[in-house]
Design a protein around this motif. Structure first.
Motif, PDB file in Angstrom:
ATOM      1  N   ILE A 166      17.656  -4.978   2.221  1.00 38.86           N
ATOM      2  CA  ILE A 166      17.373  -3.814   3.066  1.00 38.86           C
ATOM      3  C   ILE A 166      17.193  -2.562   2.208  1.00 38.86           C
ATOM      4  N   PHE A 167      17.878  -2.510   1.067  1.00 36.57           N
ATOM      5  CA  PHE A 167      17.692  -1.387   0.139  1.00 36.57           C
ATOM      6  C   PHE A 167      16.238  -1.292  -0.289  1.00 36.57           C
ATOM      7  N   TRP A 168      15.640  -2.441  -0.662  1.00 39.70           N
ATOM      8  CA  TRP A 168      14.266  -2.425  -1.150  1.00 39.70           C
ATOM      9  C   TRP A 168      13.266  -2.152  -0.026  1.00 39.70           C
ATOM     10  N   ILE A 169      13.562  -2.620   1.175  1.00 44.57           N
ATOM     11  CA  ILE A 169      12.676  -2.332   2.306  1.00 44.57           C
ATOM     12  C   ILE A 169      12.648  -0.828   2.581  1.00 44.57           C
ATOM     13  N   ILE A 170      13.835  -0.222   2.616  1.00 45.10           N
ATOM     14  CA  ILE A 170      13.891   1.220   2.863  1.00 45.10           C
ATOM     15  C   ILE A 170      13.271   1.986   1.704  1.00 45.10           C
ATOM     16  N   LYS A 171      13.492   1.510   0.488  1.00 42.24           N
ATOM     17  CA  LYS A 171      12.941   2.197  -0.695  1.00 42.24           C
ATOM     18  C   LYS A 171      11.419   2.218  -0.656  1.00 42.24           C
ATOM     19  N   ILE A 172      10.785   1.103  -0.323  1.00 40.30           N
ATOM     20  CA  ILE A 172       9.327   1.064  -0.254  1.00 40.30           C
ATOM     21  C   ILE A 172       8.819   1.972   0.864  1.00 40.30           C
ATOM     22  N   ALA A 173       9.516   1.956   2.015  1.00 41.59           N
ATOM     23  CA  ALA A 173       9.127   2.853   3.114  1.00 41.59           C
ATOM     24  C   ALA A 173       9.270   4.311   2.688  1.00 41.59           C
ATOM     25  N   ALA A 174      10.338   4.621   1.940  1.00 41.38           N
ATOM     26  CA  ALA A 174      10.578   5.993   1.496  1.00 41.38           C
ATOM     27  C   ALA A 174       9.515   6.452   0.505  1.00 41.38           C
ATOM     28  N   THR A 175       9.114   5.574  -0.403  1.00 39.87           N
ATOM     29  CA  THR A 175       8.096   5.956  -1.381  1.00 39.87           C
ATOM     30  C   THR A 175       6.734   6.137  -0.712  1.00 39.87           C
ATOM     31  N   THR A 176       6.450   5.314   0.277  1.00 38.61           N
ATOM     32  CA  THR A 176       5.198   5.467   1.023  1.00 38.61           C
ATOM     33  C   THR A 176       5.225   6.760   1.840  1.00 38.61           C
ATOM     34  N   LEU A 177       6.371   7.061   2.435  1.00 46.40           N
ATOM     35  CA  LEU A 177       6.541   8.309   3.168  1.00 46.40           C
ATOM     36  C   LEU A 177       6.366   9.506   2.244  1.00 46.40           C
ATOM     37  N   GLY A 178       6.843   9.379   1.009  1.00 46.00           N
ATOM     38  CA  GLY A 178       6.668  10.470   0.053  1.00 46.00           C
ATOM     39  C   GLY A 178       5.207  10.790  -0.183  1.00 46.00           C
ATOM     40  N   GLU A 179       4.383   9.747  -0.228  1.00 46.99           N
ATOM     41  CA  GLU A 179       2.946   9.941  -0.443  1.00 46.99           C
ATOM     42  C   GLU A 179       2.293  10.582   0.780  1.00 46.99           C
ATOM     43  N   THR A 180       2.515  10.028   1.966  1.00 45.53           N
ATOM     44  CA  THR A 180       1.882  10.581   3.170  1.00 45.53           C
ATOM     45  C   THR A 180       2.454  11.954   3.511  1.00 45.53           C
ATOM     46  N   GLY A 181       3.766  12.132   3.331  1.00 45.48           N
ATOM     47  CA  GLY A 181       4.386  13.420   3.629  1.00 45.48           C
ATOM     48  C   GLY A 181       3.944  14.508   2.662  1.00 45.48           C
ATOM     49  N   GLY A 182       3.869  14.154   1.376  1.00 47.49           N
ATOM     50  CA  GLY A 182       3.404  15.122   0.388  1.00 47.49           C
ATOM     51  C   GLY A 182       1.966  15.532   0.635  1.00 47.49           C
ATOM     52  N   ASP A 183       1.125  14.559   0.941  1.00 47.88           N
ATOM     53  CA  ASP A 183      -0.284  14.859   1.226  1.00 47.88           C
ATOM     54  C   ASP A 183      -0.437  15.662   2.521  1.00 47.88           C
TER      55      ASP A 183
END
Length: 258
Positions: A24-41
């Motif tokens: 679950i750590f890795w699932i949330i981590k990948i979601a968080a990194t993807t969110l960082g990209e869409t949120g930053g953009d």
């Protein structure tokens, strides 16, 4: 006098404020990194604030989140993942500012950030004697941990963009490359005796460019190879996934296993 052998482990776990490394750590981590990209953009492009202003805004959020995380007395999964998202958003806009506004380019930005990441890990190891997540139990270790994560998140954005754009693999090609590399690390974890600490940091770093290309794939125009989703809509969906995982799947603090 008899002592309960379980007590040291519980005491050690109570000092840690980072989560145990599970699926679950890795699932949330990948979601968080993807969110960082869409949120930053979303902030820098959709709201037209630009990379520099967006970086300044996210940097303030990052500093507040890290200060709260370091000051906390115990592991709080919500606070931890808010801090992770803060590193991914500021990493996205910072990398874009360096690569595009300063004209360093993806290859140059990737090289500089890789050097900074390696220096961070080297200084951390020289100072603390280990870079294992299990050892993050003091304010000094936490600061090394978050500085290293900050560099890894920023590196991931530059590396993801370089793979998809400069290397010409596109977003789907980038996802396949980083997905394959992560699968290789999983195989090494189960079938070799490679250092678990080295494998963790390799996987942690690689999930960021994976998230970067997934995020770009979701929100970039159709003619550029993306799905043309709303950056705000994609960010909301990713945030919902993260919140659901955090609330529905209990997480506990990391504990030393040796």
């Amino acid at each position: 006098m008899n002592e309960n052998p379980i007590q040291p482990s519980l005491a050690q776990r109570s000092l840690s404020k980072v989560p145990e490394i599970t699926l679950i750590f890795w699932i949330i981590k990948i979601a968080a990194t993807t969110l960082g990209e869409t949120g930053g953009d979303a902030l820098s492009m959709s709201m037209n604030l630009g990379y520099l202003v967006s970086t300044a805004i996210f940097a303030v959020v990052f500093l507040i989140a890290v200060s709260a995380q370091v000051s906390a007395r115990r592991f709080n999964p919500v606070l931890y993942w808010v801090t992770i998202v803060a590193t991914t958003t500021v990493g996205t806009t910072l990398a874009d500012f360096a690569d595009r506004s300063l004209g360093i380019g993806y290859a140059g930005g990737t090289s500089i950030l890789l050097l900074l990441l390696m220096l961070s890990l080297a200084i951390w190891y020289r100072t603390m004697g280990t870079v294992s997540v299990d050892s993050v139990k003091s304010p000094k270790a936490e600061m090394f941990y978050w500085v290293t994560i900050m560099f890894s998140q920023t590196l991931g954005t530059a590396l993801g963009d370089w793979t998809a754009d400069t290397a010409g693999l596109g977003y789907l090609g980038g996802m396949m490359v980083f997905g394959a590399l992560l699968a290789t690390l999983v195989a090494a974890y189960y079938w070799t005796r490679m250092s678990r600490t080295m494998l963790f940091w390799a996987a942690f770093i690689l999930t960021r460019p994976l998230g970067a290309v997934v995020g770009d794939f979701l929100d970039k125009p159709l003619q550029a190879g993306g799905l043309a989703m709303s950056r705000f809509g994609a960010s909301a969906a990713l945030m919902t996934l993260m919140v659901a995982c955090i609330l529905l799947v209990p997480q506990r603090a990391a504990a030393r296993n040796h």
